[in-house]
Design an enzyme around this catalytic site. Structure first.
Site, mmCIF file in Angstrom:
data_model
loop_
_atom_site.group_PDB
_atom_site.id
_atom_site.type_symbol
_atom_site.label_atom_id
_atom_site.label_comp_id
_atom_site.label_asym_id
_atom_site.label_seq_id
_atom_site.Cartn_x
_atom_site.Cartn_y
_atom_site.Cartn_z
ATOM 1 N N LYS A 38 22.243 -47.158 25.918
ATOM 2 C CA LYS A 38 21.602 -46.041 25.217
ATOM 3 C C LYS A 38 21.939 -46.103 23.728
ATOM 4 C CE LYS A 38 22.345 -42.037 23.699
ATOM 5 N NZ LYS A 38 21.368 -42.016 22.612
ATOM 6 N N GLU B 2 35.502 -45.574 20.265
ATOM 7 C CA GLU B 2 35.698 -45.902 18.851
ATOM 8 C C GLU B 2 35.107 -44.746 18.056
ATOM 9 O OE1 GLU B 2 37.363 -47.266 16.176
ATOM 10 O OE2 GLU B 2 37.380 -48.707 17.837
ATOM 11 N N CYS C 278 32.651 -46.923 9.892
ATOM 12 C CA CYS C 278 33.901 -46.304 10.389
ATOM 13 C C CYS C 278 35.082 -46.846 9.617
ATOM 14 C CB CYS C 278 34.130 -46.516 11.875
ATOM 15 S SG CYS C 278 32.833 -47.274 12.778
ATOM 16 N N GLU D 259 36.537 -36.893 8.329
ATOM 17 C CA GLU D 259 35.624 -38.002 8.055
ATOM 18 C C GLU D 259 34.313 -37.444 7.503
ATOM 19 O OE1 GLU D 259 33.990 -40.430 11.312
ATOM 20 O OE2 GLU D 259 34.641 -42.158 10.142
HETATM 21 P P1 ADP Z 1 27.037 -39.627 15.285
HETATM 22 O O1 ADP Z 1 27.674 -38.633 14.396
HETATM 23 O O2 ADP Z 1 27.357 -41.057 15.017
HETATM 24 O O3 ADP Z 1 25.582 -39.377 15.498
HETATM 25 P P2 ADP Z 1 27.356 -38.904 18.076
HETATM 26 O O4 ADP Z 1 28.621 -38.914 18.866
HETATM 27 O O5 ADP Z 1 26.572 -37.665 18.027
HETATM 28 O O6 ADP Z 1 27.804 -39.389 16.644
HETATM 29 O O7 ADP Z 1 26.394 -40.056 18.564
HETATM 30 C C1 ADP Z 1 26.844 -41.323 19.022
HETATM 31 C C2 ADP Z 1 26.087 -41.692 20.283
HETATM 32 O O8 ADP Z 1 26.447 -40.761 21.313
HETATM 33 C C3 ADP Z 1 24.563 -41.593 20.145
HETATM 34 O O9 ADP Z 1 23.948 -42.624 20.897
HETATM 35 C C4 ADP Z 1 24.266 -40.235 20.742
HETATM 36 O O10 ADP Z 1 22.959 -40.118 21.226
HETATM 37 C C5 ADP Z 1 25.282 -40.192 21.864
HETATM 38 N N1 ADP Z 1 25.567 -38.821 22.341
HETATM 39 C C6 ADP Z 1 25.495 -37.670 21.644
HETATM 40 N N2 ADP Z 1 25.806 -36.602 22.422
HETATM 41 C C7 ADP Z 1 26.086 -37.097 23.659
HETATM 42 C C8 ADP Z 1 26.488 -36.518 24.911
HETATM 43 N N3 ADP Z 1 26.650 -35.206 25.052
HETATM 44 N N4 ADP Z 1 26.695 -37.330 25.949
HETATM 45 C C9 ADP Z 1 26.562 -38.683 25.818
HETATM 46 N N5 ADP Z 1 26.175 -39.285 24.678
HETATM 47 C C10 ADP Z 1 25.930 -38.520 23.612
#
Ligand code: ADP
Length: 477
Positions: free
Chosen positions: A171, A246, A280, A379
């Site tokens: 994903k 990470e 990062c 951050e």
């Molecule tokens: P960023 O600030 O880098 O967008 P996120 O943690 O929101 O950080 O996103 C990183 C990845 O995690 C993306 O692929 C996002 O779609 C996914 N993501 C966000 N929310 C969830 C969740 N509740 N469960 C699983 N994956 C998620």
């Protein structure tokens, strides 16, 4: 416009499309990408589960050949894929092509690793008994990736997962489906059996959430925010699943009085502002001893004046736009927070207008910051950095380590004594001497400690730790 679909059980599926917007030019639609539902994610996990028994026992030559073929195609198409990357994420074309080459090299590395699987044979402490230690694949691996390295991070998770015989549900981040789709297409055409690699482009809260709650996902590797990382951890504990996180950093870059000024300025500007500060491993805390402080700040200011912020695809651009509107807001909010905390905005921080409508921000440099300010502890993930003045090396090291994070840590010095001491005492997974905190090789471990990371290192030989499980077999002779 062609709809780029999800790949589930070897079939391209999906009808509803979402536009992928270019942050350098919001009138430019990069492409339409299908949005997966929870049902799609369910089918993808089922397909990966069904494909696992056969793929886990597949020959090493088959895995090698597929990974090598993918590597060759990625490298052959580096200009085109690099352009796609820059167009959807906003890093410069040089950075986009560089990242694409790195992805190709990662596939090449793991193509080689597939032929180098080793175990150990040793005698038991009991006579006439032999012991074999082998590594086996873990099962279905869920891969959840962020937007800031749209091709390299998927590559460094997908390549080892497949190399060691796992099947994958991948994903990617919502903002960058283009590169994700391209590498899945390449691997699919390289000959992966159906169901071995499944692509589910979609929302974290829907698709990602489904993966977290699926008992059939045996391992999750995640790169992204702390909040989501904690969710991955909590859900994985529930299912007794392996997980790897990470989650970024607040990386220090120390400049000592004895530093070569040019080396220090180049490294600091690179790691604070290049790739729009959206790595990062970006350094947003520049810790400078008082003897060089004023000269260093003046030289960084001069260097920043020559930096061109513009459309990522334009020749001559050094820094592209911020990835989207909400990230731009986060960056400008932090600039206001820094001012209100009493730091001095010495350079930049303005939103810029360019020929094409995009999210352009002039790099912002704060001085007179303290390590206790929010801009020094949280951050920001944008081109916003602070200079913190310290007395000497000891205070610099203590300040560098005074953070909840521990990904990368850098120092500019000509002193062997201080460089050696810093390498030993920096509380970080990666240490850089006279180099930017960002910019890492593909064949050696990547990862951090403290609040930055959890679980085994990624990349290089160390990747085997996460993508395999160890078996110890005893045989009576
Ligand atoms: P960023 O600030 O880098 O967008 P996120 O943690 O929101 O950080 O996103 C990183 C990845 O995690 C993306 O692929 C996002 O779609 C996914 N993501 C966000 N929310 C969830 C969740 N509740 N469960 C699983 N994956 C998620």
């Amino acid at each position: 416009m062609t709809l780029h679909q999800n790949l589930i059980a070897g079939e391209w599926v999906g009808s509803e499309g979402v536009a992928n917007i270019n942050p350098s030019d919001t009138n430019d639609v990069v492409g339409e990408y299908a949005r997966a539902s929870a049902e799609d994610a369910n089918s993808a996990v089922a397909a990966a589960k069904a494909a696992f028994p056969e793929w886990s026992r597949s020959g090493i030559l088959e895995r090698h050949a597929i990974l090598k073929k993918a590597a060759d195609e990625i490298l052959a198409r580096k200009e085109e894929l690099g352009r796609l990357l820059s167009r959807e994420e906003g890093k410069t074309l040089a950075e986009g092509i560089g990242e694409t080459v790195r992805a190709g090299q990662i596939f090449e590395f793991f193509a080689g690793e597939a032929l180098r699987l080793v175990g150990e044979v040793l005698p038991s402490v009991r006579p006439n008994i032999g012991v074999e230690i082998t590594r086996e694949p873990v099962g279905v691996v869920g891969i959840i990736t962020p937007w800031n390295f749209p091709i390299a991070i998927p590559a460094w998770k997908i390549a080892p997962a497949l190399c060691y015989g796992n099947t994958v549900v991948f994903k990617p981040a919502e903002l960058v489906p283009g590169c994700a789709w391209a590498i899945v297409d390449i691997l699919h055409r390289a000959g992966l059996p159906k169901g071995v690699l499944n692509l589910v482009m979609g929302k974290g809260s829907v698709v990602g959430h489904f993966m977290l709650d699926s008992p059939d996902v045996q391992a999750i590797t995640f790169t992204g925010s702390i909040g989501t990382g904690k969710r991955v951890a909590a859900a994985s504990i529930e299912y007794n699943r392996k997980f790897q996180l990470e989650m970024g950093g607040k990386n220090p870059f120390v400049v000592l009085d004895d530093a070569d000024l040019n080396v220090a300025v180049e490294a600091a500007v690179n790691c604070a502002f290049f790739s729009t500060g959206q790595r990062c491993t970006t350094s947003s805390r520049i810790i400078v001893t008082e003897g060089i402080h004023d000269r260093f700040v003046a030289a960084v200011g001069e260097r920043l004046k020559a930096i061109v912020v513009d459309n990522a695809l334009k020749a001559g651009t050094h820094i592209g736009p911020v990835v989207d509107e909400s990230q731009l807001k986060q960056d400008t909010d932090y600039i206001e927070i820094g001012k209100s905390e009493g730091a001095k905005l010495a350079f930049g921080g303005d939103i810029l207008k360019r020929d094409t409508p995009g999210f352009y921000l002039q790099p912002a440099l704060f001085t007179e910051a303290t390590n206790q300010m929010r801009i020094s502890r949280e951050e920001i993930f944008g081109p916003v950095a602070s200079v913190i003045r310290v007395k000497d090396y000891d205070e610099a090291l203590a300040t560098a380590n005074d953070t909840p994070f521990g990904l990368s840590s850098g120092i500019a010095t000509t002193s062997l004594k201080h460089a050696t001491h810093f390498k030993r005492h920096a509380e970080a997974g990666m240490v850089m001497v006279n180099l930017p905190t960002a910019g890492v090789d593909f064949h050696v471990p990547f990862g951090g400690r403290k609040g930055s990371s959890y679980g085994p290192r990624e990349q290089g030989k160390f990747a085997a730790e996460f993508y395999t499980t160890v078996k110890t077999a005893y045989t009576l002779a």
